[in-house]
Design an enzyme around this catalytic site. Structure first.
Site, PDB file in Angstrom:
ATOM      1  N   ASP A 178       0.674  -1.280   0.013  1.00 64.32           N
ATOM      2  CA  ASP A 178      -0.032  -0.093   0.116  1.00 64.32           C
ATOM      3  C   ASP A 178       0.824   1.076  -0.067  1.00 64.32           C
ATOM      4  O   ASP A 178       2.177   1.088   0.095  1.00 64.32           O
ATOM      5  CB  ASP A 178      -0.963  -0.034   1.276  1.00 64.32           C
ATOM      6  CG  ASP A 178      -0.302  -0.559   2.601  1.00 64.32           C
ATOM      7  OD1 ASP A 178       0.781  -0.104   2.690  1.00 64.32           O
ATOM      8  OD2 ASP A 178      -1.023  -1.204   3.190  1.00 64.32           O
ATOM      9  N   ASP A 226      10.129   2.883  13.038  1.00 64.69           N
ATOM     10  CA  ASP A 226      11.008   2.066  13.742  1.00 64.69           C
ATOM     11  C   ASP A 226      12.275   1.661  13.039  1.00 64.69           C
ATOM     12  O   ASP A 226      13.358   1.584  13.790  1.00 64.69           O
ATOM     13  CB  ASP A 226       9.969   0.397  13.756  1.00 64.69           C
ATOM     14  CG  ASP A 226       9.351   0.297  12.361  1.00 64.69           C
ATOM     15  OD1 ASP A 226       9.416   0.884  11.440  1.00 64.69           O
ATOM     16  OD2 ASP A 226       8.647  -0.654  12.282  1.00 64.69           O
ATOM     17  N   ASP A 258       1.455   4.986   1.644  1.00 65.45           N
ATOM     18  CA  ASP A 258       1.152   6.000   2.725  1.00 65.45           C
ATOM     19  C   ASP A 258       1.425   7.279   2.291  1.00 65.45           C
ATOM     20  O   ASP A 258       2.587   7.458   1.735  1.00 65.45           O
ATOM     21  CB  ASP A 258       1.425   5.118   3.995  1.00 65.45           C
ATOM     22  CG  ASP A 258       0.808   4.041   4.637  1.00 65.45           C
ATOM     23  OD1 ASP A 258      -0.415   3.858   3.990  1.00 65.45           O
ATOM     24  OD2 ASP A 258       1.388   2.936   5.145  1.00 65.45           O
TER      25      ASP A 258
HETATM   26  P1  ATP Z   1       4.155  -3.706   4.919  1.00 62.13           P
HETATM   27  O1  ATP Z   1       3.007  -2.960   5.066  1.00 62.13           O
HETATM   28  O2  ATP Z   1       4.846  -3.997   3.709  1.00 62.13           O
HETATM   29  O3  ATP Z   1       4.121  -4.604   5.850  1.00 62.13           O
HETATM   30  P2  ATP Z   1       5.162  -1.218   6.059  1.00 62.13           P
HETATM   31  O4  ATP Z   1       6.617  -0.664   6.481  1.00 62.13           O
HETATM   32  O5  ATP Z   1       4.488  -0.524   5.533  1.00 62.13           O
HETATM   33  O6  ATP Z   1       5.424  -2.806   5.496  1.00 62.13           O
HETATM   34  P3  ATP Z   1       3.321  -1.061   8.311  1.00 62.13           P
HETATM   35  O7  ATP Z   1       3.093  -2.044   9.311  1.00 62.13           O
HETATM   36  O8  ATP Z   1       2.119  -0.849   7.330  1.00 62.13           O
HETATM   37  O9  ATP Z   1       4.666  -1.425   7.580  1.00 62.13           O
HETATM   38  O10 ATP Z   1       3.803   0.254   8.828  1.00 62.13           O
HETATM   39  C1  ATP Z   1       3.881   1.652   8.071  1.00 62.13           C
HETATM   40  C2  ATP Z   1       5.081   2.369   8.527  1.00 62.13           C
HETATM   41  O11 ATP Z   1       4.822   2.971   9.960  1.00 62.13           O
HETATM   42  C3  ATP Z   1       6.357   1.706   8.768  1.00 62.13           C
HETATM   43  O12 ATP Z   1       7.137   1.750   7.607  1.00 62.13           O
HETATM   44  C4  ATP Z   1       7.231   2.264   9.861  1.00 62.13           C
HETATM   45  O13 ATP Z   1       7.590   3.553   9.309  1.00 62.13           O
HETATM   46  C5  ATP Z   1       5.875   2.663  10.847  1.00 62.13           C
HETATM   47  N1  ATP Z   1       5.569   1.947  11.819  1.00 62.13           N
HETATM   48  C6  ATP Z   1       4.796   0.787  11.755  1.00 62.13           C
HETATM   49  N2  ATP Z   1       4.666   0.087  13.137  1.00 62.13           N
HETATM   50  C7  ATP Z   1       5.684   0.850  13.903  1.00 62.13           C
HETATM   51  C8  ATP Z   1       6.151   0.589  15.138  1.00 62.13           C
HETATM   52  N3  ATP Z   1       5.790  -0.381  15.828  1.00 62.13           N
HETATM   53  N4  ATP Z   1       6.908   1.648  15.688  1.00 62.13           N
HETATM   54  C9  ATP Z   1       7.370   2.610  14.874  1.00 62.13           C
HETATM   55  N5  ATP Z   1       6.957   2.849  13.635  1.00 62.13           N
HETATM   56  C10 ATP Z   1       6.194   2.104  13.082  1.00 62.13           C
HETATM   57 MG    MG Z   2       2.357  -0.897   4.878  1.00 64.34          MG
END
Ligand code: ATP
Ligand code: MG
Length: 430
Positions: A66, A145, A68
């Site tokens: 996705d 993170d 963001d």
């Molecule tokens: P994917 O959606 O492909 O699993 P993603 O990096 O987009 O990977 P998400 O869980 O959708 O992961 O979270 C979006 C963003 O929010 C992350 O890239 C990170 O920057 C932030 N994020 C998510 N979870 C945390 C957390 N527990 N602590 C700090 N930042 C976080």
């Molecule tokens: Mg994501």
């Protein structure tokens, strides 16, 4: 004083900026509705960035799950700019901009790490902010993170903005926590699992300090909100890295706190690898199958060895094996029931052909999935494949017979058959 302040630079750090000519992200790769949102925010004088996982994935040449958007516009300002915009989120307000029925773009205002007096009282909510604490883009990068998850793509000039050294870590194929791992893992222990998960998904290695941080803070994962762990666990299965991640979690001392009482033997890991391969081949993974795979080995060892053991005893054992996990993670009754049926079903198939109730078993809607799991299990054990093949044939034959049956026959039968009212049983028999 919140120890996390150590992570926030006092002066805005000067970011590394990669101009459009020096990276590969093209607007063609970005979802068109996300682009519309970015442009509209920008044309109204706001900062508008693509943020998080999508920038990481595009730079790696992967397709993002996705897209963001991050902005300095407040949620209310975002809402005013888009007709189909809804503010969601209990604690942190996010804007959802809808396009048609199934397309949705999530827009988050830049925020910063909370001060101690802003943290919620309930420690289960520690991931969420007590208030909408808006911040600068730099602060927003530092609250994330891992360095590779904190890159921004700026729609104003199509550059990549990196406050945290994420570009270097992307090149080095390294997962590195932003700030001090022990502090960031204390703040949110689920990040330990996420670190291992991203390493497995991307084929990256864990930076040494991140690895040491997991060793040091592993017990804290037991205090994380069960609902979040349950969701992250399913993410492992969906991304077909359950075997790799749980194996790695075991070697880093995290597994016993993550799934208390879970016995991870080699057979379990081997079965999980086969389940991951099945998901990779395009079959969707459901939670009951994931659960059955996690606990099949344990169930197998606890099952009665002698032929002719009553099935009620086997059902009792399946319940016993699944109960701690299902209770702790509040797994819905229906899912627990299906997981138990898969375990008991494998036991039935292992007993061999020609047992009482075989025709009923062959017609049961869950039996194809039981057989699928059983076949994977025979691969792990290195025995029973012939029996599995024989069940496969029987199942195919039963399906053929079912299809050949005249369509109206079951109805006619049902209409014609009247059950006699049952006589009440004497109490002692119940
Ligand atoms: P994917 O959606 O492909 O699993 P993603 O990096 O987009 O990977 P998400 O869980 O959708 O992961 O979270 C979006 C963003 O929010 C992350 O890239 C990170 O920057 C932030 N994020 C998510 N979870 C945390 C957390 N527990 N602590 C700090 N930042 C976080
Ligand atoms: Mg994501």
């Amino acid at each position: 004083m919140n120890p996390d302040h150590e992570n926030i630079p006092r002066q805005p750090a000067a970011p590394v900026i990669l101009p459009r000519s020096e990276h590969t992200i093209s607007r063609k790769q970005i979802d068109e509705n996300t682009l519309k949102v970015l442009y509209r925010l920008r044309s109204h004088g706001h900062k508008a960035y693509l943020v998080g996982g999508s920038v990481r994935d595009l730079l790696l040449g992967r397709t993002p799950k996705d897209f963001d958007v991050g902005t300095d516009a407040t949620p209310n300002q975002v809402k005013k700019l888009f007709r189909n915009c809804f503010l969601v989120g209990r604690r942190f307000r996010l804007a959802h901009v809808r396009f048609g029925r199934d397309s949705l773009v999530e827009v988050a205002t830049f925020r910063r790490l909370p001060r101690e007096d802003e943290l919620p009282e309930n420690p289960d909510d520690h991931f969420f902010f007590a208030e909408n604490v808006f911040g600068t883009p730099c602060e927003d990068a530092f609250r994330r993170d891992f360095t590779i998850n904190a890159l921004f793509y700026d729609i104003a000039d199509f550059s990549i903005i990196d406050y945290v050294g994420g570009l270097e870590d992307l090149r080095a194929h390294r997962i590195r926590v932003i700030g001090k791992p022990e502090v960031r893992f204390t703040e949110d222990p689920v990040r330990m699992l996420r670190a291992i998960e991203f390493a497995a998904r991307l084929g990256f290695s864990l930076d040494e300090q991140t690895r040491e941080g997991i060793y040091a803070r592993a017990p804290l994962i037991a205090e994380a909100a069960p609902a979040r762990i349950r969701e992250e666990l399913m993410e492992l299965f969906r991304h077909r890295v359950a075997a790799d991640v749980l194996r790695q979690a075991q070697s880093l001392g995290l597994l016993s706190y993550l799934l208390a009482g879970f016995e991870a033997d080699n057979n379990t890991f081997d079965l999980l690898s086969l389940i991951d391969a099945r998901t990779a081949s395009g079959q969707p993974i459901e939670e009951h199958l994931a659960l059955a795979a996690l606990y099949l080995s344990r169930f197998w060892r606890a099952c009665p060895q002698e032929d002719g053991a009553p099935i009620t005893e086997v059902v009792r054992i399946a319940n016993l094996v699944l109960s701690p996990h299902c209770g702790y993670f509040h797994v819905a009754h229906g899912i627990r029931h299906l997981a138990r049926e898969l375990l008991v079903g494998c036991y039935r198939l292992a007993r061999g052909r020609g047992k009482r109730g075989e025709q009923r078993l062959l017609r049961h809607p869950l039996t194809p999935q039981v057989l699928e799991l059983f076949m994977l299990w025979t691969k792990v054990l290195g025995e029973g494949q012939e029996l599995g093949a024989s069940w496969q044939k029987a199942l195919a034959k039963a399906a053929e017979q079912e299809e050949a049956r005249p369509a109206e026959a079951p109805n006619r039968r049902r209409r014609g058959r009247r059950r006699k009212p049952r006589k009440a049983k004497p109490k002692s028999e119940v």
